[in-house]
Design an enzyme around this catalytic site. Structure first.
Site, PDB file in Angstrom:
ATOM      1  CG  HIS A  49      16.583 -31.922  67.504  1.00  0.00           C
ATOM      2  ND1 HIS A  49      16.196 -32.569  68.656  1.00  0.00           N
ATOM      3  CD2 HIS A  49      15.584 -32.411  66.499  1.00  0.00           C
ATOM      4  CE1 HIS A  49      15.225 -33.474  68.561  1.00  0.00           C
ATOM      5  NE2 HIS A  49      14.883 -33.369  67.254  1.00  0.00           N
TER       6      HIS A  49
ATOM      7  N   GLY B  78      13.860 -38.845  68.090  1.00  0.00           N
ATOM      8  CA  GLY B  78      14.097 -40.110  68.639  1.00  0.00           C
ATOM      9  C   GLY B  78      15.530 -40.195  68.964  1.00  0.00           C
TER      10      GLY B  78
ATOM     11  CE  LYS C 191      15.999 -36.728  73.016  1.00  0.00           C
ATOM     12  NZ  LYS C 191      15.253 -36.885  71.594  1.00  0.00           N
TER      13      LYS C 191
ATOM     14  CG  HIS D 102      32.536 -42.682  71.910  1.00  0.00           C
ATOM     15  ND1 HIS D 102      33.128 -43.508  72.552  1.00  0.00           N
ATOM     16  CD2 HIS D 102      31.333 -42.572  72.560  1.00  0.00           C
ATOM     17  CE1 HIS D 102      32.245 -44.286  73.747  1.00  0.00           C
ATOM     18  NE2 HIS D 102      31.155 -43.388  73.697  1.00  0.00           N
TER      19      HIS D 102
ATOM     20  CG  ASP E  22      30.315 -41.520  79.291  1.00  0.00           C
ATOM     21  OD1 ASP E  22      29.920 -42.626  78.626  1.00  0.00           O
ATOM     22  OD2 ASP E  22      30.211 -40.439  78.669  1.00  0.00           O
TER      23      ASP E  22
ATOM     24  CG  HIS F 171      29.009 -45.524  76.576  1.00  0.00           C
ATOM     25  ND1 HIS F 171      28.115 -44.612  77.024  1.00  0.00           N
ATOM     26  CD2 HIS F 171      28.311 -46.555  76.010  1.00  0.00           C
ATOM     27  CE1 HIS F 171      27.000 -45.145  76.758  1.00  0.00           C
ATOM     28  NE2 HIS F 171      26.937 -46.287  76.179  1.00  0.00           N
TER      29      HIS F 171
ATOM     30  CG  ASP G 213      26.722 -42.355  79.677  1.00  0.00           C
ATOM     31  OD1 ASP G 213      27.584 -42.106  80.682  1.00  0.00           O
ATOM     32  OD2 ASP G 213      26.693 -42.516  78.436  1.00  0.00           O
TER      33      ASP G 213
ATOM     34  NE  ARG H  88      15.956 -42.756  74.742  1.00  0.00           N
ATOM     35  CZ  ARG H  88      15.611 -41.861  73.943  1.00  0.00           C
ATOM     36  NH1 ARG H  88      15.867 -40.477  74.303  1.00  0.00           N
ATOM     37  NH2 ARG H  88      15.316 -42.242  72.885  1.00  0.00           N
TER      38      ARG H  88
END
EC number: 3.5.1.98
Length: 428
Positions: free
Chosen positions: A17, A21, A25, A135, A170, A172, A259, A265
């Protein structure tokens, strides 16, 4: 064994974890695996609990100081590492959390083992949805990524393969992988990503093409907000076909960051789960040894749907749109389907003219390539990992009966008579 797809999953990898916030995940991996199980896709694959990467493995790419820091730092002692936290860009987006090094070891080891099995022709396709953390840099963490399992796996593949193609879908830019192989023609990197308006990581312009021996072996496809399935397909398929024809890779690594789906998100694209999966199916169609990795993806339920669907495509198994009942069933409310509508109201800012301009620039760059650069014959270095695990019993040695019996937990998944999760046990 006739099945040539290897699937790597560590049952503990989804329990880490990043903190309250934080958008990353690891639990999404547990959801994905649960769907893979309950759809029965595991029956079509060789399933492995993966190797854990060591410090030595990670230092094939990363600096010893950085990996040593990752192994030592914890939430309890991080106050004593203030200078190192800044030096290695850890904190903030890349937090220190309990079991950080263990998490890196598990996802990196799985990617590395996938590469080794491809090298030894144990499989044709290797899948590690926990990997794809593109990254991470040689000396620092970046963008939720600490250890670059992709670079480490490609280094392993290069022992046996003269040319490795890396494809990144992705949202990104795959900056860490591009940077690692920017000066070589042994690896060609191709990244499709959102570019502009200070979108992370801020790199990936189409004029970043590589340098020295690697000039023109780096291909970037910068995209704008709202790209949909049709626009993406019109770029992805001709570009990748041309790259494969020119470069003639002997192995492909595909990073499947989810993503780039609509409704993510952190994302701003409009790909459907089917549209994302089309890319995976297209790459599989070349019948070149393939390492398939995860990556980004921050709307957890859709990440699990996407990677489960792509697993089904990789093993060529049709699965129902109606999700099977599982312990995570409520995550997929209200529709409980594999292919919900994930489109958003974001306008597709990728005009026909813009896409044509990108395509022309990319094809001009491809014309500058030397066809299939060759490599001198040399001795193959020893494998980075050994399949002999000192912590496992010798399978040839007969032990006592008690070594092979264990309690069967009611909440565990069993295939066959040991399955406690009968339809009569649950109320829907």
């Amino acid at each position: 064994m006739t099945n040539r797809t290897a699937y790597f999953y560590d049952p503990d990898v989804g329990n880490f974890h990043y903190g309250a916030g934080h958008p990353m995940k690891p639990h999404r991996l547990s959801l994905t695996h649960s769907l893979v199980l309950h759809y029965g896709l595991y029956k079509k694959m060789m399933v492995f609990k993966p190797y854990k990467a060591s410090q030595h493995d990670m230092c094939r790419f990363h600096s010893e100081d950085y990996i040593d820091f990752l192994q030592k730092v914890s939430p309890n002692n991080m106050q004593g590492f203030t200078k190192s936290l800044n030096t290695f860009n850890v904190g903030g987006d890349c937090p220190v959390f309990p079991g950080l090094f263990e998490f890196c070891s598990r996802y990196t080891g799985a990617s590395l083992q996938g590469a080794t099995q491809l090298n030894h022709k144990i499989c044709d396709i290797a899948i590690n949805w926990a990997g794809g953390l593109h990254h991470a840099k040689k000396f620092e963490a970046s963008g939720f990524c600490y250890v670059n399992d992709i670079v480490i796996s490609i280094l392993e593949l290069l022992k046996y393969h003269p040319r490795v193609l890396y494809i990144d879908i992705d949202i990104h830019h795959g900056d860490g992988v591009q940077e690692a192989f920017y000066l070589t023609d042994r690896v060609m990197t191709v990244s499709f990503h959102k570019y502009g308006n200070y979108f992370f990581p801020g790199t990936g312009d189409m004029y970043e093409v590589g340098a020295e021996s690697g000039r023109y072996y780096c291909l970037n496809v910068p995209l704008r907000d709202g790209i949909d399935d049709q626009s993406y397909r019109q770029l992805f398929q001709p570009v990748i076909k041309q790259v494969v024809d020119f470069y003639q890779p002997t192995c492909i690594v595909l990073q499947c960051g989810a993503d780039s789906l609509g409704c993510d998100r952190l994302g701003c694209f409009n790909l459907s789960i089917r549209g994302h999966g089309e890319c995976v199916e297209f790459v599989k169609g070349f019948k070149i040894p393939l390492l398939v990795l995860g990556g980004g993806g921050y709307t957890v339920r859709n990440v699990a749907r996407c990677w489960t669907f792509e697993t089904s495509l990789l093993v060529e198994e049709s699965i129902s749109d109606e999700l099977p009942y599982s312990e995570y069933f409520e995550y997929f409310a209200p529709d409980f389907t594999l292919h919900p509508d994930v489109s958003t109201r974001i306008e597709n800012q990728n005009s026909r003219q813009y896409l044509e301009q990108i395509r022309q620039t990319v094809f001009e760059n491809l014309k500058m390539l030397n066809h299939a650069p060759s490599v001198q014959i040399r001795d193959v270095p020893s494998d980075l990992l050994s399949y002999e695990r000192p912590d496992e019993a010798d399978p040839e040695e007969r032990g006592s009966e008690e070594n092979f019996s264990r309690p069967e937990a009611a909440n565990e998944f069993y295939d066959g008579d040991h399955d406690h999760d009968k339809e009569s046990d649950v109320e829907i």
